[in-house]
Write a protein that holds these residues in place. Structure first.
Motif, PDB file in Angstrom:
ATOM      1  N   GLU A 126       0.832  -1.205   0.000  1.00 18.09           N
ATOM      2  CA  GLU A 126       0.000   0.000   0.000  1.00 18.09           C
ATOM      3  C   GLU A 126       0.867   1.255   0.000  1.00 18.09           C
ATOM      4  OE1 GLU A 126      -2.464  -0.436   3.404  1.00 18.09           O
ATOM      5  OE2 GLU A 126      -3.595  -2.138   2.582  1.00 18.09           O
TER       6      GLU A 126
ATOM      7  N   ASP B 149       2.047   2.015  -3.417  1.00 20.68           N
ATOM      8  CA  ASP B 149       0.931   2.619  -4.149  1.00 20.68           C
ATOM      9  C   ASP B 149       0.731   4.078  -3.750  1.00 20.68           C
ATOM     10  OD1 ASP B 149       0.443   0.260  -5.506  1.00 20.68           O
ATOM     11  OD2 ASP B 149      -1.201  -0.371  -4.184  1.00 20.68           O
ATOM     12  N   ASP B 150       0.907   4.388  -2.456  1.00 18.03           N
ATOM     13  CA  ASP B 150       0.752   5.767  -1.992  1.00 18.03           C
ATOM     14  C   ASP B 150       1.729   6.701  -2.707  1.00 18.03           C
ATOM     15  OD1 ASP B 150      -1.262   5.116  -0.178  1.00 18.03           O
ATOM     16  OD2 ASP B 150       0.120   4.870   1.512  1.00 18.03           O
TER      17      ASP B 150
END
Length: 365
Positions: free
Chosen positions: A154, A157-158
């Motif tokens: 994640e 992705d951030d």
């Protein structure tokens, strides 16, 4: 002394033409709105300094847990993106070029300024052993939560989503912050990264996250829009690197094939400095040592040693017209530390210029 003529020569960076080789280094100034939206005052501040060959705007968190302190800017909401668009528009209207530094604080974040329920995260549950800035003053850093495998995915992705927002806002690119004690640097340092999985352990594991984020961002927004910042041996935030030569030569070798626009290297004064220049295939941006040295002299030495760009921190903070002052050998404004972090115009946008800003006329692409 006057700065070297080479400092004012145009150069290419990715698909941009820079009018000079002077870079305004990213410096946290804590002038965003409480929710992390860049303020109108921030847009004015950066526009004042548009004669820099390149501005690298201050560290900006790509997720709520990454904030470095109160009033630090973010880039993960529409409001954040709109605020950075105002910055980009102002700098471009004044003839400048601006990248944005993407920075995650990691274990240097604190629950006192993070949103309710959001905790600091890091490679391992090891407190920084230092004080951090909060609305109530400087307090000890807390023990962070360990990033799980899913959370690391994640996090990558951030960074990608924030880079996409930066480009959509009109910024010219992003600098991925793997330096100065923050999250990616924490993954690089043995005393902060105690993991035994694929994100830690040996050198290959410790450099993996920086490489993965850089690759993912470059593949999404284009390598010509990406830089990476490193600061080997920097102990900020309680970090200790036992073998910086081995760690950073491995990291540079892994980043080199990605073809990104530049590497931003904080000099060490050791054999690592020439090794990085030899290994790095594109533009090398250097923060010269020592920090208190005469800047024109330091810039001349850095260029002579193979730097393509030289970054200036507090000198740009206190001198909106630093390029002009260096070109003509004029004196510099005195830096006022009281206005470094937070507040309004004082110590931020009220430093005097010798002349109004007159951007160098040069084609942007």
């Amino acid at each position: 002394m006057h700065a070297p003529a080479a400092l004012f020569e145009p150069t290419r960076l990715g698909d941009l033409t820079l009018p000079n080789r002077m870079v305004m280094a990213p410096m946290s100034r804590a002038r965003a709105e409480a929710d992390g939206t860049p303020s109108a005052l921030m847009a004015h501040y950066y526009t004042q300094r548009a004669t820099a060959g390149l501005i690298v705007a201050e560290g900006t968190h790509p997720a709520a847990a990454g904030a470095i302190g109160p009033d630090a800017p973010g880039l993960f909401t529409d409001a954040h993106q709109d605020g950075w668009a105002r910055v980009a528009d102002g700098v471009h209207a004044a003839g400048g070029r601006v990248f944005l530094q993407l920075m995650h604080a990691g274990r240097l974040a604190h629950p006192d300024f993070l949103p309710e329920g959001v905790r600091p995260v890091a490679p391992s549950a090891v407190a920084a052993g230092t004080l951090v800035h909060t609305p109530g003053g400087r307090v000890p850093a807390v023990t962070p939560d360990v990033l799980t495998e899913d959370a690391i995915g994640e996090l990558i992705d951030d960074f990608v989503h924030a880079a996409c927002r930066a480009v959509a806002a009109g910024l010219d690119g992003v600098e991925i912050h793997a330096a100065n004690g923050y999250l990616l640097h924490q993954f690089l340092a043995e005393n902060a990264n105690l993991r035994t999985d694929g994100w830690g352990g040996d050198t290959e594991g410790r450099i993996r996250l920086t490489v993965a984020i850089t690759r993912a961002v470059a593949e999404t927004v284009g390598p010509h829009r990406v830089g990476v910042r490193i600061s080997p041996s920097n102990p900020f935030g309680g970090l200790d690197e036992s073998d910086p030569y081995g760690t950073y030569t491995a990291l540079v070798r892994a980043l080199a094939p990605l073809g990104i626009a530049y590497l931003h290297h904080g000099e060490t004064g050791t054999e690592l400095d020439p090794a990085i220049r030899e290994l790095w295939p594109t533009a090398l941006m250097v923060t010269p040592l020592p920090a208190d040295r005469d800047k024109p002299e330091a810039a001349a030495d850095a260029l002579a040693r193979g730097a393509d760009l030289v970054s200036f921190g507090r000198d740009f903070l206190a001198n909106p017209d630093l390029v002009t002052r260096c070109r003509i050998g004029a004196g510099l404004n005195e830096v006022r530390p009281k206005g470094f972090y937070g507040g309004g115009e004082a110590g931020y946008t009220d430093y005097p210029s010798l002349d109004p800003v007159h951007p160098d006329p040069v084609t942007r692409h």
